[in-house]
Design a protein around this motif. Structure first.
Motif, short mmCIF file in Angstrom:
data_model
loop_
_atom_site.label_atom_id
_atom_site.label_comp_id
_atom_site.label_asym_id
_atom_site.label_seq_id
_atom_site.Cartn_x
_atom_site.Cartn_y
_atom_site.Cartn_z
N ALA A 1 0.82 -1.05 0.13
CA ALA A 1 -0.04 0.02 -0.17
C ALA A 1 1.07 1.12 0.05
CB ALA A 1 -0.77 -0.10 1.12
N THR A 2 0.44 2.13 -0.71
CA THR A 2 1.11 3.45 -0.77
C THR A 2 0.80 4.58 0.32
OG1 THR A 2 -0.05 4.35 -2.45
CG2 THR A 2 1.76 3.39 -3.25
N ALA A 3 -0.38 3.97 0.90
CA ALA A 3 -1.15 4.80 1.91
C ALA A 3 -1.99 3.99 2.64
CB ALA A 3 -1.91 6.22 1.21
N THR A 4 -2.53 4.37 3.66
CA THR A 4 -3.52 3.54 4.43
C THR A 4 -4.79 3.33 3.77
OG1 THR A 4 -2.64 4.31 6.76
CG2 THR A 4 -4.87 3.49 6.56
N ILE A 5 -5.26 2.19 3.85
CA ILE A 5 -6.32 1.50 3.01
C ILE A 5 -7.20 0.99 3.96
CG2 ILE A 5 -7.39 0.41 1.23
CD1 ILE A 5 -4.77 0.73 -0.43
N ALA A 6 -8.54 1.43 4.59
CA ALA A 6 -9.18 0.76 5.42
C ALA A 6 -9.82 -0.29 4.91
CB ALA A 6 -10.53 1.93 5.76
N PHE A 7 -10.33 -1.47 5.29
CA PHE A 7 -10.99 -2.79 5.42
C PHE A 7 -12.22 -2.20 4.46
CE2 PHE A 7 -9.55 -5.07 9.27
CZ PHE A 7 -8.38 -4.98 8.94
N GLY A 8 -12.75 -2.76 3.32
CA GLY A 8 -13.83 -2.50 2.39
C GLY A 8 -13.58 -1.33 1.67
N ALA A 9 -12.57 -0.65 1.66
CA ALA A 9 -12.27 0.59 0.65
C ALA A 9 -11.88 0.01 -0.66
CB ALA A 9 -11.51 1.46 1.37
N PRO A 10 -12.08 0.68 -1.84
CA PRO A 10 -11.45 0.12 -2.86
C PRO A 10 -10.11 0.51 -3.32
CG PRO A 10 -13.25 2.36 -3.19
CD PRO A 10 -13.13 1.90 -1.98
N GLY A 11 -9.45 0.10 -4.05
CA GLY A 11 -7.92 0.40 -4.26
C GLY A 11 -7.75 0.42 -5.78
N GLN A 12 -6.87 1.29 -5.82
CA GLN A 12 -6.38 1.37 -7.58
C GLN A 12 -4.94 1.16 -7.56
OE1 GLN A 12 -6.92 5.67 -8.28
NE2 GLN A 12 -4.90 5.95 -8.10
N ARG A 13 -4.51 0.55 -9.04
CA ARG A 13 -3.08 0.40 -9.30
C ARG A 13 -2.28 1.69 -8.91
NH1 ARG A 13 -1.63 -3.59 -12.00
NH2 ARG A 13 -3.59 -3.88 -13.13
N SER A 14 -1.14 1.46 -8.38
CA SER A 14 -0.02 2.15 -8.21
C SER A 14 1.24 1.93 -8.62
CB SER A 14 0.01 2.86 -6.67
OG SER A 14 0.79 3.76 -6.43
#
Length: 120
Positions: A1-14
């Motif tokens: 992860a490049t930053a904090t990502i919460a459970f259930g949150a969508p992610g994108q390619r980095s």
């Protein structure tokens, strides 16, 4: 992860091997799956540099931002960290292929989101 990502949150390619929180115009990869082995400081999220498992299809429990009907197309409110049927805007990001699998009666209610991601 490049930053904090919460459970259930969508992610994108980095980059080639990283994931970032979904932002407008980003390449949606999936939704962060909650995991039981997390430190006390990040009890409901993955911290920067953590390994983030993403669901790119199937059903996942998430939180509603308001009442949601079964079958409704869903977007993610980056301010509240919840899913909504509100139109995409500066803080509401489209989540391609996401729809309500069950209804939610109001804000803060858990409901099932069905995801059918089509790779870019």
């Amino acid at each position: 992860a490049t930053a904090t990502i919460a459970f259930g949150a969508p992610g994108q390619r980095s980059g080639d091997t990283q994931v970032a929180p979904l932002a407008s115009g980003g390449e949606f990869l999936g939704i962060a799956i909650g995991h039981h082995v997390i430190t006390a400081t990040n009890a409901d999220s993955y911290g920067q540099y953590g390994n983030v498992p993403l669901a790119d299809e199937g059903v996942i429990w998430v939180l509603a931002d308001a009442a949601i009907a079964v079958g409704a197309a869903l977007n993610f409110n980056t301010v509240s960290g919840r899913y909504t049927t509100a139109a995409a805007s500066g803080t509401v990001i489209a989540v391609p292929g996401a729809e309500a699998d069950t209804a939610a009666s109001g804000a803060g209610v858990l409901f099932k989101l069905r995801l059918r991601r089509v790779p870019a």
